[in-house]
Design a protein around this motif. Structure first.
Motif, PDB file in Angstrom:
ATOM      1  N   GLY A   1      58.659  55.010  61.694  1.00 53.57           N
ATOM      2  CA  GLY A   1      58.043  54.018  62.531  1.00 53.57           C
ATOM      3  C   GLY A   1      57.206  54.976  63.527  1.00 53.57           C
ATOM      4  O   GLY A   1      56.071  54.543  64.237  1.00 53.57           O
TER       5      GLY A   1
ATOM      6  N   ALA B   1      53.136  55.238  64.141  1.00 51.77           N
ATOM      7  CA  ALA B   1      52.604  54.791  65.528  1.00 51.77           C
ATOM      8  C   ALA B   1      51.587  56.071  65.982  1.00 51.77           C
ATOM      9  O   ALA B   1      50.815  55.974  66.603  1.00 51.77           O
ATOM     10  CB  ALA B   1      53.868  54.616  66.390  1.00 51.77           C
TER      11      ALA B   1
ATOM     12  N   TRP C   1      52.817  49.028  59.563  1.00 50.86           N
ATOM     13  CA  TRP C   1      52.970  48.293  60.600  1.00 50.86           C
ATOM     14  C   TRP C   1      54.621  47.693  60.877  1.00 50.86           C
ATOM     15  O   TRP C   1      55.141  47.349  61.676  1.00 50.86           O
ATOM     16  CB  TRP C   1      52.131  46.882  60.790  1.00 50.86           C
ATOM     17  CG  TRP C   1      50.874  47.289  61.544  1.00 50.86           C
ATOM     18  CD1 TRP C   1      49.514  47.389  60.988  1.00 50.86           C
ATOM     19  CD2 TRP C   1      50.696  47.559  62.959  1.00 50.86           C
ATOM     20  NE1 TRP C   1      48.691  47.727  62.001  1.00 50.86           N
ATOM     21  CE2 TRP C   1      49.493  47.836  63.110  1.00 50.86           C
ATOM     22  CE3 TRP C   1      51.854  47.566  63.942  1.00 50.86           C
ATOM     23  CZ2 TRP C   1      48.858  47.836  64.648  1.00 50.86           C
ATOM     24  CZ3 TRP C   1      51.076  47.811  65.313  1.00 50.86           C
ATOM     25  CH2 TRP C   1      49.891  47.682  65.570  1.00 50.86           C
ATOM     26  N   ASN C   2      54.932  47.573  59.386  1.00 46.75           N
ATOM     27  CA  ASN C   2      56.519  47.004  59.526  1.00 46.75           C
ATOM     28  C   ASN C   2      57.252  48.008  60.111  1.00 46.75           C
ATOM     29  O   ASN C   2      58.091  47.759  60.847  1.00 46.75           O
ATOM     30  CB  ASN C   2      56.871  46.843  58.121  1.00 46.75           C
ATOM     31  CG  ASN C   2      56.496  45.525  57.577  1.00 46.75           C
ATOM     32  OD1 ASN C   2      56.129  44.431  58.667  1.00 46.75           O
ATOM     33  ND2 ASN C   2      56.532  45.216  56.480  1.00 46.75           N
ATOM     34  N   TYR C   3      57.020  49.280  59.813  1.00 47.37           N
ATOM     35  CA  TYR C   3      57.832  50.478  60.376  1.00 47.37           C
ATOM     36  C   TYR C   3      57.679  50.706  61.754  1.00 47.37           C
ATOM     37  O   TYR C   3      58.523  51.089  62.406  1.00 47.37           O
ATOM     38  CB  TYR C   3      57.567  51.601  59.645  1.00 47.37           C
ATOM     39  CG  TYR C   3      58.184  51.869  58.077  1.00 47.37           C
ATOM     40  CD1 TYR C   3      59.716  52.015  57.865  1.00 47.37           C
ATOM     41  CD2 TYR C   3      57.762  51.574  57.038  1.00 47.37           C
ATOM     42  CE1 TYR C   3      60.318  52.062  56.688  1.00 47.37           C
ATOM     43  CE2 TYR C   3      58.190  51.494  55.601  1.00 47.37           C
ATOM     44  CZ  TYR C   3      59.424  51.573  55.721  1.00 47.37           C
ATOM     45  OH  TYR C   3      60.242  51.765  54.435  1.00 47.37           O
ATOM     46  N   ILE C   4      56.342  50.495  62.173  1.00 45.59           N
ATOM     47  CA  ILE C   4      56.050  50.688  63.483  1.00 45.59           C
ATOM     48  C   ILE C   4      56.896  49.622  64.500  1.00 45.59           C
ATOM     49  O   ILE C   4      57.288  49.936  65.562  1.00 45.59           O
ATOM     50  CB  ILE C   4      54.341  50.624  63.645  1.00 45.59           C
ATOM     51  CG1 ILE C   4      53.870  51.685  63.242  1.00 45.59           C
ATOM     52  CG2 ILE C   4      54.141  50.343  65.466  1.00 45.59           C
ATOM     53  CD1 ILE C   4      52.205  51.512  63.148  1.00 45.59           C
ATOM     54  N   SER C   5      56.926  48.247  63.828  1.00 48.32           N
ATOM     55  CA  SER C   5      57.725  47.350  64.935  1.00 48.32           C
ATOM     56  C   SER C   5      59.179  47.615  64.839  1.00 48.32           C
ATOM     57  O   SER C   5      59.662  47.373  65.864  1.00 48.32           O
ATOM     58  CB  SER C   5      57.619  45.806  63.915  1.00 48.32           C
ATOM     59  OG  SER C   5      58.421  45.931  62.654  1.00 48.32           O
ATOM     60  N   ILE C   6      59.690  48.196  63.875  1.00 52.76           N
ATOM     61  CA  ILE C   6      61.035  48.832  63.922  1.00 52.76           C
ATOM     62  C   ILE C   6      61.320  49.835  64.959  1.00 52.76           C
ATOM     63  O   ILE C   6      61.944  49.568  65.967  1.00 52.76           O
ATOM     64  CB  ILE C   6      61.536  49.421  62.688  1.00 52.76           C
ATOM     65  CG1 ILE C   6      61.784  48.449  61.688  1.00 52.76           C
ATOM     66  CG2 ILE C   6      62.879  50.307  62.867  1.00 52.76           C
ATOM     67  CD1 ILE C   6      61.942  48.833  60.065  1.00 52.76           C
ATOM     68  N   HIS C   7      60.229  50.572  65.079  1.00 53.06           N
ATOM     69  CA  HIS C   7      60.462  51.572  66.130  1.00 53.06           C
ATOM     70  C   HIS C   7      59.990  51.224  67.492  1.00 53.06           C
ATOM     71  O   HIS C   7      60.748  51.508  68.639  1.00 53.06           O
ATOM     72  CB  HIS C   7      58.989  52.772  65.819  1.00 53.06           C
ATOM     73  CG  HIS C   7      58.711  53.601  66.916  1.00 53.06           C
ATOM     74  ND1 HIS C   7      59.584  54.699  67.278  1.00 53.06           N
ATOM     75  CD2 HIS C   7      57.477  53.726  67.791  1.00 53.06           C
ATOM     76  CE1 HIS C   7      58.785  55.351  68.439  1.00 53.06           C
ATOM     77  NE2 HIS C   7      57.629  54.770  68.609  1.00 53.06           N
ATOM     78  N   GLU C   8      59.089  50.105  67.827  1.00 54.11           N
ATOM     79  CA  GLU C   8      58.758  49.748  69.140  1.00 54.11           C
ATOM     80  C   GLU C   8      59.592  48.474  69.350  1.00 54.11           C
ATOM     81  O   GLU C   8      60.083  48.432  70.648  1.00 54.11           O
ATOM     82  CB  GLU C   8      57.334  49.038  68.893  1.00 54.11           C
ATOM     83  CG  GLU C   8      56.193  50.228  68.766  1.00 54.11           C
ATOM     84  CD  GLU C   8      54.899  49.763  68.802  1.00 54.11           C
ATOM     85  OE1 GLU C   8      53.939  50.645  68.760  1.00 54.11           O
ATOM     86  OE2 GLU C   8      54.537  48.368  68.444  1.00 54.11           O
TER      87      GLU C   8
ATOM     88  N   PHE D   1      62.762  44.815  59.325  1.00 57.08           N
ATOM     89  CA  PHE D   1      61.507  44.253  59.196  1.00 57.08           C
ATOM     90  C   PHE D   1      61.545  42.953  59.824  1.00 57.08           C
ATOM     91  O   PHE D   1      60.694  42.388  60.766  1.00 57.08           O
ATOM     92  CB  PHE D   1      60.760  44.220  57.885  1.00 57.08           C
ATOM     93  CG  PHE D   1      60.528  45.651  57.095  1.00 57.08           C
ATOM     94  CD1 PHE D   1      60.592  46.828  58.019  1.00 57.08           C
ATOM     95  CD2 PHE D   1      60.397  45.768  56.007  1.00 57.08           C
ATOM     96  CE1 PHE D   1      60.237  47.903  57.666  1.00 57.08           C
ATOM     97  CE2 PHE D   1      60.149  46.941  55.357  1.00 57.08           C
ATOM     98  CZ  PHE D   1      59.948  48.033  56.196  1.00 57.08           C
TER      99      PHE D   1
END
Length: 325
Positions: A60, A64, A91-98, A118
């Motif tokens: 993520g 990003a 975007w799924n991994y970015i959502s985990i990160h954010e 996710f």
């Protein structure tokens, strides 16, 4: 950059094509610093395991970083140059990160699968916290469980398909449709109330005063709404003495945890029902917090549930008799 980043593991896309460096920029070419950062992020992505909890957060962060370096319309095109990740996956991994960073340690401890995260990242902060707390309480949470808890289960094309189904089976579907929404709202409200109370109790640990009035202003109305919801979700309706009067929610069975929660929420919804100063903190510690943690996290109640309540809460649950806060 070289033509295609050479890598290991299973994330590399074996393709022939344009060099990654030829992904168009928004205005001019990338600076050497940005180009190097892009290379490092891409190299890291292809070396990470997409099924690992720890690597999901790393992926993520890398996605990003790449998204910030390439033009918006070039993000998907750049991903194709070195991997099989789609924009949606990234975007799924970015959502985990954010969105899940605050719960990273807990999620790592329980080795929660990325697919579960996710779904979890789609929730509101209070709802996410409630789900994570249940994981910490020992529950094994799957994707379908997260969807049910957050109310994000795939919906039919139209609610009309549920609301227009007749018969007993149709009515059950309507009830499930309503329950899914009410349960999420209830969880968010009670989780928020619990958080405010635990925060209000923090000064007591260092010998300072716990103030009642500011806490009441923050939670009284949420308690009223949560009381309405628990009645809507769980309490059966009972007929009144006069046949022409509307039926009202009944008390849940005495001696049960949820009856105590119902009683507590009613009491907390009226400022005049809160204990006096000398009994205020013990009430919060010994009754309110255990019952709310039971409702939010599923924690067992200490001792017998009928010892937690008191006679003040046994009055008929009639909101109309309550004074405004």
């Amino acid at each position: 950059m070289n033509k295609v980043i050479k890598l290991k593991e299973n994330n590399q896309k074996k393709v022939k094509g344009e060099p990654a460096s030829k992904v168009p920029a928004a205005a001019g070419d990338l600076t050497p610093e940005a180009d190097n950062a892009l290379r490092r992020a891409a190299e890291k992505i292809v070396s990470l395991n997409r099924d690992s909890t720890h690597h999901a957060f790393e992926l993520g962060a890398c996605f990003a970083e790449i998204k910030a370096l390439v033009p918006e319309k070039g993000f998907g095109k750049y991903l194709k140059t070195f991997s099989d990740y789609t924009v949606r996956s990234a975007w799924n991994y970015i959502s985990i990160h954010e969105r899940l960073g605050a719960h990273r340690d807990t999620l790592l401890k329980h080795a929660v699968l990325p697919t579960v995260m996710f779904e979890l990242a789609k929730g509101e902060p209070a709802a996410i916290e409630a789900v994570v707390a249940r994981m910490d309480g020992g529950e094994r949470i799957k994707v379908k469980d997260v969807r049910e808890m957050l109310g994000t289960k795939p919906k039919p094309k139209s609610d009309a398909s549920i609301l227009n189904a007749g018969g007993a089976a149709g009515l059950r579907k309507v009830a499930e449709w309503k329950l899914a929404q009410d349960a999420v709202k209830f969880g968010e409200l009670v989780s928020g109330v619990l958080k405010e109370i635990e925060k209000a109790l923090e000064p007591f640990a260092v010998g300072r005063v716990v103030w009642k009035s500011p806490l009441q202003k923050k939670v009284v109305h949420d308690c009223r709404h949560a009381y309405d919801l628990i009645n809507s979700i769980a309490a059966p309706l009972q007929a009144q003495m006069v046949k022409t009067e509307h039926w009202r929610p009944a008390n849940l069975p005495a001696g049960t945890g949820w009856r105590e929660v119902q009683k507590l929420l009613y009491r907390m919804g009226g400022v005049e029902s809160w204990p006096a100063r000398v009994d205020f903190v013990p009430w919060l510690q010994n009754e309110v917090v255990p019952l709310l943690r039971f409702a939010v996290h599923g924690e067992p109640l200490p001792g017998e549930v009928d010892e937690i309540g008191n006679a003040d809460g046994e009055a008929a649950c009639d909101q109309d008799s309550r004074q405004a806060a």
